[in-house]
Design a protein around this motif. Structure first.
Motif, PDB file in Angstrom:
ATOM      1  N   ALA A 273       0.832  -1.208   0.000  1.00 21.04           N
ATOM      2  CA  ALA A 273       0.000   0.000   0.000  1.00 21.04           C
ATOM      3  C   ALA A 273       0.867   1.259   0.000  1.00 21.04           C
ATOM      4  CB  ALA A 273      -0.941  -0.006   1.208  1.00 21.04           C
ATOM      5  N   ASN A 274       1.956   1.240   0.800  1.00 22.88           N
ATOM      6  CA  ASN A 274       2.853   2.392   0.849  1.00 22.88           C
ATOM      7  C   ASN A 274       3.524   2.628  -0.494  1.00 22.88           C
ATOM      8  OD1 ASN A 274       2.309   3.032   3.525  1.00 22.88           O
ATOM      9  ND2 ASN A 274       3.922   1.674   4.314  1.00 22.88           N
ATOM     10  N   GLU A 275       3.936   1.551  -1.141  1.00 16.91           N
ATOM     11  CA  GLU A 275       4.575   1.673  -2.447  1.00 16.91           C
ATOM     12  C   GLU A 275       3.620   2.254  -3.484  1.00 16.91           C
ATOM     13  OE1 GLU A 275       6.133  -2.067  -3.680  1.00 16.91           O
ATOM     14  OE2 GLU A 275       7.937  -1.916  -2.435  1.00 16.91           O
ATOM     15  N   ALA A 276       2.353   1.877  -3.390  1.00 15.08           N
ATOM     16  CA  ALA A 276       1.359   2.332  -4.363  1.00 15.08           C
ATOM     17  C   ALA A 276       0.736   3.677  -3.987  1.00 15.08           C
ATOM     18  CB  ALA A 276       0.251   1.288  -4.500  1.00 15.08           C
ATOM     19  N   GLY A 277       1.079   4.200  -2.811  1.00 16.91           N
ATOM     20  CA  GLY A 277       0.480   5.445  -2.349  1.00 16.91           C
ATOM     21  C   GLY A 277      -0.974   5.291  -1.961  1.00 16.91           C
ATOM     22  N   ALA A 278      -1.333   4.068  -1.547  1.00 19.47           N
ATOM     23  CA  ALA A 278      -2.718   3.780  -1.152  1.00 19.47           C
ATOM     24  C   ALA A 278      -2.867   3.867   0.361  1.00 19.47           C
ATOM     25  CB  ALA A 278      -3.141   2.406  -1.644  1.00 19.47           C
ATOM     26  N   ARG A 279      -4.105   4.069   0.812  1.00 13.69           N
ATOM     27  CA  ARG A 279      -4.383   4.199   2.252  1.00 13.69           C
ATOM     28  C   ARG A 279      -5.412   3.193   2.740  1.00 13.69           C
ATOM     29  NH1 ARG A 279      -6.600   9.789   3.241  1.00 13.69           N
ATOM     30  NH2 ARG A 279      -6.404   9.133   5.423  1.00 13.69           N
ATOM     31  N   ALA A 280      -5.756   2.213   1.903  1.00 13.54           N
ATOM     32  CA  ALA A 280      -6.762   1.230   2.300  1.00 13.54           C
ATOM     33  C   ALA A 280      -6.472  -0.104   1.638  1.00 13.54           C
ATOM     34  CB  ALA A 280      -8.165   1.721   1.928  1.00 13.54           C
ATOM     35  N   LEU A 281      -7.022  -1.175   2.260  1.00 12.07           N
ATOM     36  CA  LEU A 281      -6.812  -2.538   1.773  1.00 12.07           C
ATOM     37  C   LEU A 281      -8.162  -3.204   1.524  1.00 12.07           C
ATOM     38  CD1 LEU A 281      -4.110  -3.611   4.403  1.00 12.07           C
ATOM     39  CD2 LEU A 281      -3.689  -2.800   2.069  1.00 12.07           C
ATOM     40  N   VAL A 282      -8.276  -3.868   0.365  1.00 17.26           N
ATOM     41  CA  VAL A 282      -9.481  -4.624   0.022  1.00 17.26           C
ATOM     42  C   VAL A 282      -9.083  -6.080  -0.179  1.00 17.26           C
ATOM     43  CG1 VAL A 282     -11.352  -4.943  -1.640  1.00 17.26           C
ATOM     44  CG2 VAL A 282     -10.557  -2.632  -1.084  1.00 17.26           C
ATOM     45  N   VAL A 283      -9.740  -6.976   0.543  1.00 20.37           N
ATOM     46  CA  VAL A 283      -9.455  -8.402   0.426  1.00 20.37           C
ATOM     47  C   VAL A 283     -10.229  -8.946  -0.781  1.00 20.37           C
ATOM     48  CG1 VAL A 283      -9.579 -10.651   1.568  1.00 20.37           C
ATOM     49  CG2 VAL A 283      -9.101  -8.595   2.914  1.00 20.37           C
ATOM     50  N   VAL A 284      -9.510  -9.670  -1.657  1.00 22.25           N
ATOM     51  CA  VAL A 284     -10.135 -10.256  -2.852  1.00 22.25           C
ATOM     52  C   VAL A 284      -9.934 -11.762  -2.846  1.00 22.25           C
ATOM     53  CG1 VAL A 284      -9.825  -8.144  -4.209  1.00 22.25           C
ATOM     54  CG2 VAL A 284      -8.043  -9.900  -4.223  1.00 22.25           C
ATOM     55  N   ASP A 285     -10.802 -12.464  -3.597  1.00 16.74           N
ATOM     56  CA  ASP A 285     -10.666 -13.915  -3.706  1.00 16.74           C
ATOM     57  C   ASP A 285      -9.743 -14.252  -4.879  1.00 16.74           C
ATOM     58  OD1 ASP A 285     -12.161 -13.497  -5.997  1.00 16.74           O
ATOM     59  OD2 ASP A 285     -14.038 -14.239  -5.146  1.00 16.74           O
ATOM     60  N   ALA A 286      -9.647 -15.530  -5.182  1.00 12.56           N
ATOM     61  CA  ALA A 286      -8.733 -15.973  -6.234  1.00 12.56           C
ATOM     62  C   ALA A 286      -9.084 -15.395  -7.602  1.00 12.56           C
ATOM     63  CB  ALA A 286      -8.731 -17.498  -6.302  1.00 12.56           C
ATOM     64  N   ALA A 287     -10.366 -15.073  -7.797  1.00 15.14           N
ATOM     65  CA  ALA A 287     -10.796 -14.511  -9.075  1.00 15.14           C
ATOM     66  C   ALA A 287     -10.631 -12.992  -9.117  1.00 15.14           C
ATOM     67  CB  ALA A 287     -12.254 -14.872  -9.332  1.00 15.14           C
ATOM     68  N   GLY A 288     -10.194 -12.398  -8.006  1.00 15.34           N
ATOM     69  CA  GLY A 288     -10.008 -10.951  -7.955  1.00 15.34           C
ATOM     70  C   GLY A 288     -11.234 -10.169  -7.558  1.00 15.34           C
ATOM     71  N   ASP A 289     -12.282 -10.879  -7.145  1.00 16.89           N
ATOM     72  CA  ASP A 289     -13.504 -10.198  -6.717  1.00 16.89           C
ATOM     73  C   ASP A 289     -13.398  -9.791  -5.246  1.00 16.89           C
ATOM     74  OD1 ASP A 289     -14.749 -10.552  -9.202  1.00 16.89           O
ATOM     75  OD2 ASP A 289     -15.390 -12.578  -8.663  1.00 16.89           O
ATOM     76  N   PRO A 290     -13.814  -8.581  -4.879  1.00 13.33           N
ATOM     77  CA  PRO A 290     -13.708  -8.121  -3.488  1.00 13.33           C
ATOM     78  C   PRO A 290     -14.641  -8.897  -2.563  1.00 13.33           C
ATOM     79  CG  PRO A 290     -14.974  -6.554  -4.787  1.00 13.33           C
ATOM     80  CD  PRO A 290     -14.429  -7.558  -5.759  1.00 13.33           C
ATOM     81  N   THR A 291     -14.110  -9.274  -1.401  1.00 13.33           N
ATOM     82  CA  THR A 291     -14.902 -10.021  -0.415  1.00 13.33           C
ATOM     83  C   THR A 291     -14.983  -9.313   0.936  1.00 13.33           C
ATOM     84  OG1 THR A 291     -12.981 -11.307   0.297  1.00 13.33           O
ATOM     85  CG2 THR A 291     -14.326 -12.232  -1.501  1.00 13.33           C
ATOM     86  N   ALA A 292     -14.015  -8.459   1.238  1.00 16.55           N
ATOM     87  CA  ALA A 292     -13.981  -7.809   2.546  1.00 16.55           C
ATOM     88  C   ALA A 292     -13.142  -6.533   2.471  1.00 16.55           C
ATOM     89  CB  ALA A 292     -13.421  -8.753   3.606  1.00 16.55           C
ATOM     90  N   VAL A 293     -13.331  -5.671   3.469  1.00 14.86           N
ATOM     91  CA  VAL A 293     -12.543  -4.445   3.610  1.00 14.86           C
ATOM     92  C   VAL A 293     -11.809  -4.517   4.939  1.00 14.86           C
ATOM     93  CG1 VAL A 293     -12.648  -1.946   3.891  1.00 14.86           C
ATOM     94  CG2 VAL A 293     -14.129  -3.071   2.222  1.00 14.86           C
TER      95      VAL A 293
END
Length: 377
Positions: A273-293
């Motif tokens: 996240a620091n490398e990308a300049g992001a401030r949040a994390l989204v959990v995704v499954d194997a297909a890349g679909d979001p499942t949790a924050v």
């Protein structure tokens, strides 16, 4: 009490205090007019208190029916200290509708007063029905007259606001003018009502008033003045809120987020996240679909030395449909969604379904306070 027209009606605990006060005061009046009643006068007086508040409910139902006709949602009706209130969730779209919405309440109170006057003339005045009908006629007339005073938060103030809005084309100008007139009315009530009752211009004439009557008059005036002053201030604050609502945009308030798999260690996820300049994390499954924050508060609670051993999934909140927000939501629609689906973080999605980022309730609150601090245009 029930759900007329689908709108729940509640009775505030303060109503019982006022009902007891009306029972006591009206009971004393009955003792002068119908002395043969004896202790039964308080039972008759209690019936009057209930009938009076039934009239107030009819007044509020008039507002409610008008609001529903204009497709404005009504959260509830509440009977409380010195009257009632219909909690209409949205503003009228035009000054004409605002005027009608405000005017129907006092109009119905006047109609009720006329109906009780006709009933009063059909019975003997020196009887229980005659006294009750006379009392209800006068009380509804007073409710109509009081609500027609041209200052917020009274119905007359809303009518004045609608007129100024229609003339200037600016609802905020109407609100400011009607609110300050409301505050002037509060001062006038505080100073003028005890004077009028003391001189006999208001209330029963020809009756010697005691010191307790004077104290009660002053207390009543202070309560009414406080209600009007507070309501006028609240009207100003709500108008400022609605004026600045367009400043609240999901797209501009959203934090950039990166997707991570549920087994990713927290330390590694934060490094990415620091490398990308992001401030949040989204959990995704194997297909890349979001499942949790991943919750920000949960991240802050983990000591740095333990972060390599904690998977992000243990700190995440599973997504529900209510936690998914369109990046296009703004203003009142955005706040309505957050109020209806309370959470600390929301996943913000593009119209195509792609992840845009994470919206924190804390960021919305900060933006809201900042917007409210700016002077109105």
């Amino acid at each position: 009490m029930g759900r007329p027209f689908g709108v729940p009606v509640y009775v505030s605990p303060s109503w019982f205090l006022v009902a007891a006060l009306i029972t006591w005061v009206f009971g004393d009046q009955l003792d002068r007019v119908l002395p043969d009643l004896g202790p039964l006068r308080y039972l008759v007086s209690l019936f009057f208190a209930v009938a009076f508040y039934a009239s107030v409910l009819v007044h509020e139902l008039a507002h409610t029916v008008a609001a529903l006709r204009f497709k404005l949602p009504v959260r509830r009706i509440q009977l409380q200290f010195f009257g009632g209130v219909s909690e209409i969730e949205k503003e009228s779209e035009t000054p004409g509708r605002e005027f009608v919405l405000a005017a129907v309440g006092p109009l119905l109170s006047l109609i009720l007063s006329g109906a009780f006057y006709l009933g009063m003339n059909a019975v003997h005045p020196d009887t229980v029905p005659g006294v009750l009908l006379a009392g209800l006629m006068v009380s509804n007339l007073l409710v109509a007259a009081f609500n027609l005073l041209p200052g917020l938060p009274l119905d007359g103030g809303r009518m004045l606001r609608a007129v100024i809005w229609g003339i200037t084309g600016k609802p905020m100008t109407g609100t400011v003018a009607a609110a300050w007139i409301g505050r002037a009315l509060a001062v006038a009530v505080l100073l003028g009502l005890p004077l009028l009752t003391h001189t006999g211009a208001v209330g029963p004439g020809g009756i010697e008033r005691s010191g307790m009557d004077t104290v009660m008059d002053a207390l009543l005036a202070a309560i009414l003045a406080a209600i009007i002053w507070t309501g006028a201030g609240n009207s100003l604050r709500m108008a400022r809120l609605r004026e600045h609502l367009p400043d609240l945009r999901a797209r501009t308030l959203t934090r950039r987020a990166i997707p991570v798999e549920h087994t990713t260690p927290l330390s590694e996820a934060l490094r990415r996240a620091n490398e990308a300049g992001a401030r949040a994390l989204v959990v995704v499954d194997a297909a890349g679909d979001p499942t949790a924050v991943v919750r920000e508060s949960a991240i802050a609670s983990v000591p740095e030395h333990r972060r390599p051993w904690i998977a992000v999934s243990t700190l995440a909140q599973d997504l529900t449909d209510g936690m998914k927000v369109s990046a296009e939501l703004t203003g009142e629609a955005l706040l309505d969604h957050l109020r209806t689906h309370p959470a600390t973080e929301y996943l913000v999605l593009e119209t195509s379904g792609e992840i845009y980022g994470v919206l924190s309730t804390l960021d919305v609150e900060k933006a809201f306070v900042k917007a409210m601090a700016r002077p109105h245009s």
